[in-house]
Write an enzyme that holds these catalytic residues in place. Structure first.
Site, short mmCIF file in Angstrom:
data_model
loop_
_atom_site.label_atom_id
_atom_site.label_comp_id
_atom_site.label_asym_id
_atom_site.label_seq_id
_atom_site.Cartn_x
_atom_site.Cartn_y
_atom_site.Cartn_z
N GLU A 111 88.09 62.96 89.88
CA GLU A 111 88.20 62.12 91.08
C GLU A 111 89.54 61.38 91.07
O GLU A 111 90.12 61.12 90.01
CB GLU A 111 87.04 61.12 91.08
CG GLU A 111 87.06 60.18 92.28
CD GLU A 111 85.75 59.44 92.50
OE1 GLU A 111 84.91 59.41 91.57
OE2 GLU A 111 85.56 58.91 93.62
N ASN A 152 79.57 62.91 99.86
CA ASN A 152 79.23 62.43 98.51
C ASN A 152 78.39 61.17 98.63
O ASN A 152 78.75 60.24 99.36
CB ASN A 152 80.51 62.09 97.75
CG ASN A 152 80.21 61.41 96.41
OD1 ASN A 152 79.82 62.07 95.46
ND2 ASN A 152 80.36 60.09 96.34
N GLU A 153 77.27 61.15 97.94
CA GLU A 153 76.40 59.96 97.91
C GLU A 153 76.35 59.29 99.29
O GLU A 153 76.62 58.10 99.45
CB GLU A 153 76.86 58.96 96.82
CG GLU A 153 76.77 59.59 95.44
CD GLU A 153 76.88 58.62 94.26
OE1 GLU A 153 77.17 57.42 94.46
OE2 GLU A 153 76.67 59.07 93.12
N TYR A 188 73.29 59.69 86.07
CA TYR A 188 74.08 59.20 84.93
C TYR A 188 73.15 58.65 83.85
O TYR A 188 72.05 58.18 84.15
CB TYR A 188 75.03 58.08 85.39
CG TYR A 188 76.23 58.59 86.15
CD1 TYR A 188 77.35 59.05 85.47
CD2 TYR A 188 76.25 58.62 87.55
CE1 TYR A 188 78.46 59.51 86.16
CE2 TYR A 188 77.35 59.09 88.24
CZ TYR A 188 78.46 59.54 87.54
OH TYR A 188 79.56 60.00 88.22
N GLU A 246 77.36 65.26 89.31
CA GLU A 246 77.84 64.09 88.55
C GLU A 246 76.80 63.79 87.49
O GLU A 246 75.63 63.52 87.81
CB GLU A 246 78.04 62.86 89.45
CG GLU A 246 79.27 62.99 90.34
CD GLU A 246 79.59 61.72 91.13
OE1 GLU A 246 79.31 60.60 90.64
OE2 GLU A 246 80.12 61.88 92.25
N GLN A 305 83.76 62.16 83.81
CA GLN A 305 84.70 62.96 84.56
C GLN A 305 85.66 63.63 83.58
O GLN A 305 85.58 63.39 82.39
CB GLN A 305 85.46 62.07 85.53
CG GLN A 305 84.55 61.43 86.57
CD GLN A 305 85.34 60.86 87.75
OE1 GLN A 305 86.56 60.99 87.84
NE2 GLN A 305 84.63 60.19 88.67
O1 AHR Z 1 81.96 58.98 89.00
C1 AHR Z 1 82.15 57.72 89.52
C2 AHR Z 1 81.37 57.49 90.82
O2 AHR Z 1 80.01 57.55 90.56
C3 AHR Z 1 81.57 58.50 91.91
O3 AHR Z 1 82.71 58.26 92.67
C4 AHR Z 1 80.34 58.30 92.75
O4 AHR Z 1 79.98 59.47 93.45
C5 AHR Z 1 79.30 57.87 91.75
O5 AHR Z 1 78.61 56.77 92.17
#
Ligand code: AHR
Length: 525
Positions: A49, A196-197, A273, A329, A378
């Site tokens: 990103e 995205n999200e 995550y 992600e 990332q």
């Molecule tokens: O990876 C960091 C952020 O986490 C990304 O930009 C977003 O999609 C997620 O919340």
């Protein structure tokens, strides 16, 4: 003397949890004649990103930099990534994607406007790393682009023109503009992310609003590359949830089930995550305790349940598994390093992260019939990175080495392994002691991975291999001196894979796997 022995005793006590106590025995059975789904190479995808030093400094240093580069892209980083055979790279975001205007990042660099990266720290973005630079990077590392288009602040026309700029083969005005920028041949865009999200940073939409919008983008944003019209088609990935909630997936999949010729999707993305202790993140990425280690692994194992819940919804609408579940992600998200810009999401990467990576990759492999793509967050200098850089210096993280050890699993065929994992208890946390997957490679090898989660004890592993005449085996192990061992610029080789001996007798393998380790064995017929 007395003072010394007291010191010695307390030192010993501190070390005890990590010292080899007993070697537990584990038995694995693999039948190479049984096979499951293909473990798509795309589950080893990455995410780059426009955030902190992920692109700028991590990849892009500019052609005039004293850091060795090719057209502005760091040579050391490219060489390291080539080793990983990175199948796809997601760019430009993340949250950044839903505010990005592609036009700011094409044409002569000296004429590109300075903008503000309001997603990540309000820093000035020179836009020096734009579409053509990203495609150059992709070509240098030998990967496939996964471009996330802007469904937040952008328009359908803008996104359609961006994809035309990248892919048009016929001499349209945008194809000519690309040629004038030095790229006459159309690019191949492998994957297109439709936002995205969108439930949060992508515009805080409701599922129904998103679905209506996404259909329009799916309809009008067209890949014009003649080489992608009938084969190698660009796959479109819709936004899915980032929490265990399934309402969003229901809405997307219900719409997909009723879709007509005019629009389609090939995947639904989910984000999950590992945030031990929840939000806001509080877990340190280095200098943590064995309890923290165990807590983190416990948290990461939730990925399996998370995927099962999403798959149950997808199976209702798509029993033939046409639509992929894309975990675009995932990774460990910890407290930013002291002294770093908190918006840059800078963290260290330890053997704990390596073990976490192997556990997640093994989960994806076990879900390979539906999970056909994933992107660790990332790639460089951000969150659970492969690579850390500091000016001209570069260090490869323990996570990098796991991805390297797993390269033979790319596009292999899943083979079930049976074993009793046993348990490992640390403080209030109980975990399986062992995890394992196996797969057959296209060139006939059997690959076996064994993760030893136990922070202190090695395991003596015996493996029965049926369904193939195993002739030889080679293994590599990644471990660290402690659960929080890291590679640093000063000491880059603290956590690196080492060969480990495997005994082979009458088709039976035996080896000892170190505590807190990831081991990959290649078994040849
Ligand atoms: O990876 C960091 C952020 O986490 C990304 O930009 C977003 O999609 C997620 O919340």
């Amino acid at each position: 003397m007395k003072f010394l022995s007291v010191l010695g005793l307390s030192f010993l006590c501190a070390m005890l949890p990590l010292q080899a106590q007993t070697s537990e025995s584990v038995h694995l059975s693999v039948d190479a004649a049984r096979s499951g789904a293909t473990i798509s190479r795309n589950i080893f995808g990455q995410f780059a990103e426009n955030l902190g030093h992920g692109l700028y400094e991590g990849i892009w240093v500019g052609p005039d930099s004293s850091i060795p580069n090719t057209r502005g892209i760091r040579n050391d980083v490219v060489a390291a990534l080539r080793e990983l055979k990175v199948p796809n790279v997601r760019w430009p975001g993340g949250c950044f994607a839903d505010q990005y205007h592609w036009r700011n990042g094409v044409g002569p660099r000296e004429k590109r406007p300075a903008t503000v990266n309001s997603a990540w720290g309000d820093v000035i973005d020179t836009n020096a790393f734009g579409t053509d630079e990203f495609m150059d990077f992709i070509q240098q590392i030998g990967s496939t682009p996964y471009v996330s288009i802007n469904l937040g602040s952008g328009t359908v026309e803008e996104a359609a023109q961006w994809v035309e700029y990248m892919t048009a083969g016929a001499p349209t005005a945008l194809a000519k503009e690309r040629a004038a920028n030095g790229h006459p041949d159309p690019y191949k865009v492998g994957f297109l992310g439709l936002g995205n999200e969108s439930w949060d940073c992508g515009g805080a939409m409701t599922p129904d609003y998103y679905v209506s919008l996404m259909k329009v983008y799916s309809r009008f944003v067209v890949n014009m590359n003649p080489a992608q019209r009938s084969k190698d088609q660009m796959l479109k990935i819709a936004v899915g949830p980032g929490t265990p909630n399934t309402a969003w997936t229901e809405a997307v999949m219900q719409a997909w089930k009723r879709h007509t010729w005019s629009w389609d999707i090939n995947g639904v993305s989910v984000h999950w995550y590992t945030t031990p202790g929840g939000w806001p993140v509080s877990m340190p990425s280095s200098n943590f305790s064995v309890d923290d280690y165990a807590k983190t692994l416990k948290t990461t194992l939730f990925m399996d349940e998370f995927l099962r819940e999403q798959e149950a919804v997808m199976n209702k609408y798509d029993p033939d598994k046409k639509v992929a579940l894309v975990v675009d992600e995932w990774g460990g998200w910890y407290k930013p390093l002291t002294g770093s810009n908190p918006a840059f999401l800078v963290q260290q990467n330890s053997i704990r992260d390596a073990i976490m990576a192997s556990l997640n990759l093994n989960i994806f492999a076990r879900h390979a019939d539906r999970v056909r793509m994933a992107n660790i967050a990332q790639m460089i200098n951000v969150l659970q990175a492969m690579i850390l850089t500091d000016k001209e210096k570069m260090v490869l993280t323990p996570t990098y080495y796991v991805f390297k050890m797993y390269v033979p699993f790319q596009d292999s065929t899943f083979v079930p392994v049976t074993f009793d994992a046993g348990t490992y208890t640390q403080g209030s946390v109980t975990l399986p002691r062992i995890d394992s997957i196996a797969a057959k490679t296209t060139d006939g090898k059997l690959m076996l991975e064994i993760t030893n989660l136990d922070a202190a004890n090695p395991a003596t592993v015996s493996v029965d291999v049926a369904g193939m005449a195993a002739k030889s085996a080679r293994a590599q192990t990644l471990t660290g001196a402690a659960v929080d061992s890291v590679n640093t610029f000063a000491s880059p080789d603290s956590v690196v894979p080492e060969p480990v001996g495997v005994k082979m007798e009458a088709g039976k393998l035996s080896l000892t796997v170190a505590p807190r380790s990831v081991t990959v064995i290649a078994i040849e017929p």
